[in-house]
Enzyme design. Structure first.
Site, mmCIF file in Angstrom:
data_model
loop_
_atom_site.group_PDB
_atom_site.id
_atom_site.type_symbol
_atom_site.label_atom_id
_atom_site.label_comp_id
_atom_site.label_asym_id
_atom_site.label_seq_id
_atom_site.Cartn_x
_atom_site.Cartn_y
_atom_site.Cartn_z
ATOM 1 N N CYS A 87 0.858 -1.182 0.000
ATOM 2 C CA CYS A 87 0.000 0.000 0.000
ATOM 3 C C CYS A 87 0.894 1.232 0.000
ATOM 4 C CB CYS A 87 -1.000 -0.006 1.154
ATOM 5 S SG CYS A 87 -0.312 0.229 2.797
ATOM 6 N N THR A 88 0.349 2.356 0.322
ATOM 7 C CA THR A 88 1.106 3.590 0.234
ATOM 8 C C THR A 88 2.170 3.694 1.331
ATOM 9 O OG1 THR A 88 -0.811 4.668 -0.744
ATOM 10 C CG2 THR A 88 0.953 6.104 0.049
ATOM 11 N N GLY A 89 1.734 3.713 2.586
ATOM 12 C CA GLY A 89 2.673 3.957 3.685
ATOM 13 C C GLY A 89 2.989 2.759 4.550
ATOM 14 N N ASN A 90 2.294 1.643 4.333
ATOM 15 C CA ASN A 90 2.484 0.420 5.114
ATOM 16 C C ASN A 90 2.151 0.636 6.591
ATOM 17 O OD1 ASN A 90 5.122 -1.826 6.068
ATOM 18 N ND2 ASN A 90 3.158 -2.417 5.256
ATOM 19 N N THR A 91 1.076 1.412 6.832
ATOM 20 C CA THR A 91 0.613 1.608 8.203
ATOM 21 C C THR A 91 -0.842 1.185 8.400
ATOM 22 O OG1 THR A 91 -0.053 3.896 7.776
ATOM 23 C CG2 THR A 91 2.182 3.549 8.629
ATOM 24 N N CYS A 92 -1.595 0.991 7.321
ATOM 25 C CA CYS A 92 -3.024 0.665 7.444
ATOM 26 C C CYS A 92 -3.398 -0.605 6.678
ATOM 27 C CB CYS A 92 -3.894 1.804 6.922
ATOM 28 S SG CYS A 92 -3.651 3.387 7.690
ATOM 29 N N ARG A 93 -3.643 -0.431 5.381
ATOM 30 C CA ARG A 93 -4.204 -1.522 4.584
ATOM 31 C C ARG A 93 -3.294 -2.733 4.477
ATOM 32 N NH1 ARG A 93 -5.535 2.049 -0.560
ATOM 33 N NH2 ARG A 93 -3.565 2.933 0.177
ATOM 34 N N ASP A 153 -8.615 3.634 1.298
ATOM 35 C CA ASP A 153 -7.573 3.956 2.272
ATOM 36 C C ASP A 153 -8.206 4.642 3.481
ATOM 37 O OD1 ASP A 153 -5.292 4.644 3.667
ATOM 38 O OD2 ASP A 153 -4.361 5.727 2.008
#
Length: 141
Positions: free
Chosen positions: A8-14, A111
């Site tokens: 994903c974008t930041g590797n903190t959620c999805r 997101d």
């Protein structure tokens, strides 16, 4: 053990939620997660809370960038744009969006970053549904 990467974008959620869900149900595969633009911080508080409610612990997750991409049998992104970007940058043919691979249709996983707990719950439930399909597809059940 066969390896899958969730991106994903930041590797903190999805992607950390996807990794946790996948690893809690898959038998013949293991998953890792990474971000295109990692923050090198922990998982988002709401992601940890939602995963705890599913009995999955991601509290020790630390976001990381792309590495060892040739080691993965399958690379699954959260959006179509991320999939296109990685395909063009890496030149690998095993990159798909999660929705494309599991449903055969284009689409993105929303997101929840910066959203409330309800947004994280909706995303986690969508991920769980898609990952159940993914595991069935991969493990032939």
């Amino acid at each position: 053990m066969k390896k899958i990467a969730f991106i994903c974008t930041g590797n903190t959620c999805r992607s950390p939620m996807a990794e946790g869900i996948f690893n809690s149900i898959a038998k013949d595969y293991t998953a890792s997660s990474m971000g295109l633009f990692p923050s090198f911080s922990g998982a988002a508080k709401n992601a940890i809370t939602v995963m705890d409610s599913m009995g999955i612990d991601i509290a020790n997750h630390v976001s990381k960038g792309l590495s060892g991409m040739d080691d993965y049998e399958l690379i699954l992104t959260m959006t179509e744009d991320q999939s296109r970007l990685l395909k063009s940058e890496l030149g690998l043919d095993n990159i798909y969006s999660l929705k494309e691979f599991t449903t055969g249709k284009a689409g993105d996983v929303a997101d929840p970053y910066g959203g409330d707990l309800k947004e994280y719950e909706l995303t986690a439930n969508e991920l769980k549904e898609l990952i159940i399909k993914l595991v069935k597809k991969l493990e032939g059940s």
